[in-house]
Design a protein around this motif. Structure first.
Motif, mmCIF file in Angstrom:
data_model
loop_
_atom_site.group_PDB
_atom_site.id
_atom_site.type_symbol
_atom_site.label_atom_id
_atom_site.label_comp_id
_atom_site.label_asym_id
_atom_site.label_seq_id
_atom_site.Cartn_x
_atom_site.Cartn_y
_atom_site.Cartn_z
ATOM 1 N N MET A 253 0.849 -1.189 0.000
ATOM 2 C CA MET A 253 0.000 0.000 0.000
ATOM 3 C C MET A 253 0.876 1.228 0.000
ATOM 4 O O MET A 253 1.728 1.399 0.840
ATOM 5 C CB MET A 253 -0.905 -0.039 1.235
ATOM 6 N N GLU B 168 0.909 -5.402 6.744
ATOM 7 C CA GLU B 168 1.681 -4.215 6.375
ATOM 8 C C GLU B 168 1.534 -3.153 7.456
ATOM 9 O O GLU B 168 0.616 -2.337 7.437
ATOM 10 C CB GLU B 168 1.201 -3.664 5.021
ATOM 11 N N TRP C 257 4.333 0.663 8.620
ATOM 12 C CA TRP C 257 3.874 1.223 7.339
ATOM 13 C C TRP C 257 4.441 2.645 7.286
ATOM 14 O O TRP C 257 5.499 2.893 7.880
ATOM 15 C CB TRP C 257 2.334 1.191 7.243
ATOM 16 N N HIS D 246 9.265 0.110 3.999
ATOM 17 C CA HIS D 246 8.645 1.241 4.712
ATOM 18 C C HIS D 246 9.404 1.726 5.938
ATOM 19 O O HIS D 246 9.168 2.844 6.396
ATOM 20 C CB HIS D 246 7.206 0.923 5.176
ATOM 21 N N ARG E 67 11.490 5.867 0.911
ATOM 22 C CA ARG E 67 10.982 4.487 0.938
ATOM 23 C C ARG E 67 11.890 3.540 0.158
ATOM 24 O O ARG E 67 11.813 2.326 0.308
ATOM 25 C CB ARG E 67 9.589 4.454 0.289
ATOM 26 N N ASP F 191 3.216 -4.335 -5.465
ATOM 27 C CA ASP F 191 2.310 -3.323 -4.898
ATOM 28 C C ASP F 191 1.073 -3.166 -5.784
ATOM 29 O O ASP F 191 0.435 -2.104 -5.803
ATOM 30 C CB ASP F 191 3.015 -1.964 -4.715
HETATM 31 ZN ZN LIG Z 1 3.358 -0.278 1.157
#
Ligand SMILES: [Zn+2]
Length: 419
Positions: free
Chosen positions: A1, A148, A175, A221, A253, A357
């Protein structure tokens, strides 16, 4: 996500995401007979899809064959792309689920089981390497689950164990939000957030308990310091379930070359994220340039829903994010291959894989990558760059299966010698 944190206007460097159907307007790269043969002989594993949100919020049926559906994943698309195993993301939005993270975690887990129940001929729940191999033999999609965001365990080790018992086989330590025990890359510049300088002592215990259970530790993340703390404490190889390379695109990220080498030394694997905003610097720059306007528009939409007493959920926000991302031209397909190639060169070909993703980036993927049906194009592109069939099969899933097997072995070892 990789979505906007809807209510957080601090949205800073975050991992924005979105984009509509953005159909690719250039001809698909042809997949030749050799490429197709290599691809079809592999067990293809993708370690991150957010289709789970669609199951729960939209009532999406993975058996859908709707030609107008812009989603990245269905059983039909998986079959066409020879996708053998998918890790469905169990992602609990920390803003809209305040006070009931566990409940939403359970609801998402249930939604994956329900899909498998409805399609027993083409899909099965899987909890081990052996299950993935069995699903492959039976020509079914192996459905696995990864949480996640460590906030799902509500700082409770018993919940972590319960999630394992329900079949969850990886957990991303954070996350985009820093939780009680792990710093995230998503809010390191936010002075309102209390940070921990990486992992707290409890966070380190979580990592060790995951090792003992046989749950893969996922460092996508997390903040850089959390990454290094994890590498120092874990007894099993780690994964980055959906992360790309920072040397190519400057996103917090993405992983630095030192981190890529750290994963290699640990024996783990970095699964490349397909989000355009992580793969192409031009795309990212345009995304950041429109971020303020995009955030304001979405906030306005959310506020209007609240004023009307309507619930704020994933569907409407996702639709808006898609529209905004669709304003930016898609990067070329090669941007995805460049990241795979870079990680293979820096970390080694044993330490790179695929973490799409899918359905978590609001349609913002490179040209030619419209769904799981396009996965064979990756094989062809790697072949064109001189990769051997054996190395390609490692990237497609072999590396992930090796790491998963080692995680299972470490778990057996730790459980046979309890302290
Ligand atoms: Zn993610």
């Amino acid at each position: 996500m990789t979505r906007f944190r809807i209510l957080l206007l601090s949205c800073l460097l975050l991992t924005v995401a979105s984009g509509t159907a953005q159909s690719s307007n250039h001809p698909d790269a042809a997949v030749g007979a050799q490429g197709r043969a290599i691809h079809d002989s592999a067990i293809v594993v993708d370690t991150h899809a957010d289709t789970t949100q669609r199951f729960l919020d939209e009532g999406f049926d993975i058996g859908s064959t709707d030609p107008n559906d812009v989603g990245h994943l269905s059983l039909d698309k998986a079959r066409r792309g020879n996708l053998g195993a998918e890790f469905f993301s169990i992602w609990v939005d920390p803003e809209t689920n305040q006070g009931h993270f566990a409940q939403h975690t359970f609801d998402l887990i249930d939604s994956v089981y329900e899909q498998a129940t409805h399609h027993p001929d083409r899909m099965m729940m899987a909890f081990s390497v052996r299950d993935i191999e069995r699903a492959h033999k039976e020509h079914k999609l192996a459905a696995l689950m990864g949480i996640e965001g460590g906030h799902s365990i509500e700082s409770d080790m018993r919940l972590l164990r319960d999630y394992y018992r329900l079949g969850v086989r990886y957990m991303t330590l954070s996350w985009s939000n820093t939780n009680e025990w792990a710093d995230s890359s998503g809010d390191m510049n936010d002075t309102k957030i209390q940070h921990h300088n990486g992992l707290t002592d409890f966070g380190k215990q979580v990592v060790l308990e995951m090792n003992r259970l046989g749950m893969i530790v996922d460092i996508s993340h997390v903040a850089d310091k959390t990454f290094w703390d994890t590498i120092a404490v874990t007894k099993a190889p780690v994964i980055a379930s959906h992360s790309s390379a920072r040397a190519l695109v400057d996103a917090p990220r993405n992983m630095t070359d030192d981190m890529l080498r750290g994963v290699a030394k640990n024996g783990g694997v970095v699964q490349v994220n397909f989000f355009s905003g992580f793969l192409d610097q031009d795309y990212r720059n345009q995304m950041l340039a429109q971020e303020k306007d995009q955030t304001a528009a979405i906030q306005k939409y959310v506020d209007s829903l609240k004023t009307q007493g309507k619930p704020v959920n994933y569907i409407g926000v996702n639709r808006m994010e898609r529209e905004w991302m669709a304003k930016i031209p898609r990067p070329p397909f090669k941007s995805l291959i460049d990241h795979i190639d870079h990680i293979a060169k820096v970390a080694g070909v044993d330490h790179v894989g695929l973490g799409s993703d899918f359905d978590g980036v609001s349609g913002a993927t490179p040209q030619g990558m419209d769904s799981a049906a396009d996965l064979p194009k990756i094989t062809q592109a790697l072949l064109d760059r001189g990769y051997s069939a054996d190395d390609i099969k490692k990237i497609l899933g072999g590396n992930l299966l090796r790491v998963f097997r080692q995680v299972e072995a470490v778990s057996r070892e730790m459980q046979s010698h309890p302290n």
